[in-house]
Write an enzyme that holds these catalytic residues in place. Sequence first.
Site, PDB file in Angstrom:
ATOM      1  N   CYS A  60       0.829  -1.202   0.000  1.00  0.00           N
ATOM      2  CA  CYS A  60       0.000   0.000   0.000  1.00  0.00           C
ATOM      3  C   CYS A  60       0.867   1.258   0.000  1.00  0.00           C
ATOM      4  CB  CYS A  60      -0.958  -0.015   1.186  1.00  0.00           C
ATOM      5  SG  CYS A  60      -0.186  -0.344   2.778  1.00  0.00           S
ATOM      6  N   TYR A  61       1.886   1.302   0.847  1.00  0.00           N
ATOM      7  CA  TYR A  61       2.771   2.472   0.861  1.00  0.00           C
ATOM      8  C   TYR A  61       3.467   2.654  -0.489  1.00  0.00           C
ATOM      9  CZ  TYR A  61       2.448   2.985   6.024  1.00  0.00           C
ATOM     10  OH  TYR A  61       2.038   3.186   7.311  1.00  0.00           O
TER      11      TYR A  61
END
Lengths: 346, 346, 346, 346
Positions: D150-151
């Site tokens: 996600c990051y």
Amino acid sequence: MSSIKIAVIGASGYTGADLVRLAVRHPDIEIAALTANTHAGKPVAEVFPHLAGLDLPDLVRNEDVDWSGIDAAFCGLPHGTSQEVIATLPEHIRIIDMSADFRLRDTQTYAQWYGHEHLAPELQKTAVYGLTELYREAIADARLVACPGCYPTAVLLLLAPLVKAGVLVADDLVIDAKSGVSGAGRSLKQNILFCEAGEGLSPYAIGTHRHAPEIEQELSLAAGRPLVTTFTPHLAPMSRGELITAYARIADGASVEAVRAVLEEAYAAEPFVHLMASGTTPATQHVRGSNHCRLAVFEGRVPGRVILISTLDNLVKGSSGQAIQNFNVMFGLAEIAGLEQLALFP
Amino acid sequence: MSSIKIAVIGASGYTGADLVRLAVRHPDIEIAALTANTHAGKPVAEVFPHLAGLDLPDLVRNEDVDWSGIDAAFCGLPHGTSQEVIATLPEHIRIIDMSADFRLRDTQTYAQWYGHEHLAPELQKTAVYGLTELYREAIADARLVACPGCYPTAVLLLLAPLVKAGVLVADDLVIDAKSGVSGAGRSLKQNILFCEAGEGLSPYAIGTHRHAPEIEQELSLAAGRPLVTTFTPHLAPMSRGELITAYARIADGASVEAVRAVLEEAYAAEPFVHLMASGTTPATQHVRGSNHCRLAVFEGRVPGRVILISTLDNLVKGSSGQAIQNFNVMFGLAEIAGLEQLALFP
Amino acid sequence: MSSIKIAVIGASGYTGADLVRLAVRHPDIEIAALTANTHAGKPVAEVFPHLAGLDLPDLVRNEDVDWSGIDAAFCGLPHGTSQEVIATLPEHIRIIDMSADFRLRDTQTYAQWYGHEHLAPELQKTAVYGLTELYREAIADARLVACPGCYPTAVLLLLAPLVKAGVLVADDLVIDAKSGVSGAGRSLKQNILFCEAGEGLSPYAIGTHRHAPEIEQELSLAAGRPLVTTFTPHLAPMSRGELITAYARIADGASVEAVRAVLEEAYAAEPFVHLMASGTTPATQHVRGSNHCRLAVFEGRVPGRVILISTLDNLVKGSSGQAIQNFNVMFGLAEIAGLEQLALFP
Amino acid sequence: MSSIKIAVIGASGYTGADLVRLAVRHPDIEIAALTANTHAGKPVAEVFPHLAGLDLPDLVRNEDVDWSGIDAAFCGLPHGTSQEVIATLPEHIRIIDMSADFRLRDTQTYAQWYGHEHLAPELQKTAVYGLTELYREAIADARLVACPGCYPTAVLLLLAPLVKAGVLVADDLVIDAKSGVSGAGRSLKQNILFCEAGEGLSPYAIGTHRHAPEIEQELSLAAGRPLVTTFTPHLAPMSRGELITAYARIADGASVEAVRAVLEEAYAAEPFVHLMASGTTPATQHVRGSNHCRLAVFEGRVPGRVILISTLDNLVKGSSGQAIQNFNVMFGLAEIAGLEQLALFP
């Protein structure tokens, strides 16, 4: 089918915005106009950034809408204003009102609870109370549908069939209600600031909430005699969601099983109202963002007592979703059209 | 006065930590030992970083405490374990138990609700139920005080005086309770994860919560006859706080004013229990972190119905604060000693 | 010592309320007056229910305070208003200002950032910047102390000693700040409604926040030359708490160890500022409600980079707590007097 | 087109559940199997009550899936397990892996960061990094797509085009990241309990987060030379949402306008990535539940500095939504199919 053209009157509140969220993806809707007098001239995305990029018409003043090509209006204005504006709409417009203005069948009761005479009493006589599951047929033919309040929706889906079936002692129903903060709208009030409402819970409007007469109107109709109820709303630290815990005595000759059976039969074929399996507990977060309402029945420790639960998203099934559902009924569409979003969890 | 030396048994739970928070600043307490079997050997700050920098003893195993110089023990262990550990304490130790183990006066009832035989039935006979405002005199002389559960504290402060005074129809009380998540403790359970409990509200343990028999025990004593109640707890998305909304019928000959008068009289001289002005609504966030309990009485729309509200911080007045209050009574200290923290708002 | 009589000017905001929370339990303070022009005549508890039952004076208008018996004033008014009101106070009153009005030493800079000429430029010259740990001696003798903003407090406690010691490349500091919503005050603004700020995070005022010139003023003083910084605040969905993540390059000849050593030495004797053990991560929730500030130093993956963390409660160490701390210094009291509350967790 | 049959491997985590939420309404998907070894035999609704009523297959063990009629598998298992299970899938199955197992192109780097040798190094060589906007063509032909973390998704959509275009000084990028709690998954860990993560914010895994090598791998590819970055993630008290604040120096000859122009061009035709108008600030709550990513560029106060923002829903564009997007590319479907849900706000 070619698209049905709609206007959303009062699109700058949470109810209006959630209506737009649903309408944009509705297969048979074209959004032709969005009104918001205090924000007229702005793009929607300036007022609701989450609605950016959708090719929506800019916000205009109510009086600047060209109604000629429009088929239906959803009204998300505050009460009082709604009846004024709706009274001016051309006859060919079918109206789904999400305000409180046409919910009370008796204009005297309206005047008593809302503090002013009703401004469109003739129109009131034509309004159909928009609890889809109960009044589907009348809604289909109505020009003006008055969508129930969020609390009444949750309460009546739970209690109306039971009161009608006579399985509860209806004269002394206790209704403990909990709502997320969006139920209070987007207007600037101290009690709904993050720092005030967050990490806290409190009752409010005990004995004086305007949804009480609405609940009593419909339960009285179901019972065939006037009923008064005990209704206590609470503000809970969440944005969306509503949970009703109702306490009743089972009528003589009835039983918890009979209570369950009534709800099971009432909603067996319904797409949006669900009786949960025995022992299963509903939670607001499991219907968040969806048009679903979940019901449950529990036997109490006190003999003859039953505990009844109802939960829904106040902005969807409690407001905009139900409005779309009524629209679908009015225009002969599949009732689930545009309402198939699943709950967003977590 | 020279300091009273205490041990906190089970200091790694929220109850234990809040006890430490209060005890550290108590003018007459010296914390001599902190136990937590699974964390033995660690500094407290490793388990609770907010308790760093306080010059506290490291956590040790229960059996490694040298009890010779200690005067009192606060016990924050889970039920079951508490009775085992407490049974082993030297006779000179006075005990304030915050677990459920000695709350039920009848060990049969205990066995029924907690699923195993009571392990210290003789000790149970000596325990005093630690609702300070009701049992202050007995608490003063007790060796073992069983602090009430958080829900019973809020419920009984509200209802016990009313039931005793006979102003309510006591046989059919409806108690709708809402609690913050810290009431569930610090153990790892899926339903109290942030993503599960956040932004949501749900009832739980309907008809089966272990605080029900405790509430009924005390209300029955107040009534002078066995009572059963309807008790429905709900989990709300906040860390601390508890709110009770109780629904009752006013007894023949009584009135809302009489109900208010009973509470007013009962708590006029109490430092921690307050009847709010008529029309004023209590909120959990306004007692957060403090030892205060706020009560309110509202007339309902149904004739003869009264709506009763009680709110407190479940970890303070509902647990550790009340424990300190009992300790103060037991040791002849000012009852407010160490409990003067104001609520933290926002 | 006999009590010092104080007035709290602007007691209806969060800063004022938290000042009252602390002052009520301060051993040497007597609250003689509380002002709030828009709420004049009301008891405090009507504006802040959590402050009920404390025997406080009612709220009055600023101009209705009898200053004759009062020793000190805490001012929690909005900027602009503060300087007007403070300019009218009798000479014998010592002032602890929690607004932004006297923080900027240069009135030109004030005019540029706050959009109007400073109304009390002579008074400004006498003001001492109230970062206790840095300016303790000057504060002791000051009549007017300008307490730093919440962000500058957290940033400067972290960076000022390092910049002064020359262990960082000070010309290009990156300061990423996160704050709870109470930092925005209690005024009615849409972006701090529960439904807007809840469950969301966003940066704001990028490059334009008024705390930037304040930070730069003090870092420039520490460096001995003008510095400009990159400062980006974010709004996080919590009521209290502030966390700074600062990014810097280590100066030639220095090292992560040297950085740690500077902070260790700077705060070894401080009661409220703590360098955490290497590898330990600070969290806002562990200082909530307390006057403590926690710092940490981490080595980055990029050679020569250091990541610096600072956390505090914006309403306490970032405002009211620091104000009390300065008051203690000004009146020769123990610096921790009235500030011994532990963090409230959870 | 007739439906494509999919299996979701590891359907009992948040990623798996959100994949199911999207897949159920995808016009071209039929969910043929759902696996969850620890919950095998249960209906999905028992594990995720919000997914009740959808006519989904019951959960089965990974090894009990009949793969003969299945076309594609989405894998939501924890890292380590993913590579084991994926290695056993029949050759005709196309795989969209949402775990970390095939993201790092170099198995040595994998071993170093994940603590064990890669178990399917040959398979790793065939994997395509699934950042749709960057690798659309390779994804179309891939059998195995490794969806980014996600990051990395939020960071790379923001920075990769800029690094590639050479408008930033790429050797010293500072990436400050904030995530909601769902990023930590549904496993039982103390730090993600409601009472621990609520009302608080903290950095974590400073310099050691496993998304760092993934970010560096892709930025290095964009730069054409090895880059190391400063990456600091923070846990924020919300369920969904991720916000990146990146700090960079503008390269010689470039400008803030040039930076904006690169992003504008990169995403002009993209359905899910949007550069916001100058001066407009993104917020996580405005993309919640949707597959959209919003970017923004701000000029800093320090000459030559630019502040870059990226925000998305970590479970959707940061995981399951991007997985569906990749699936659409792999199977030649419209890239937005099944991903048209609007953000849920409030």
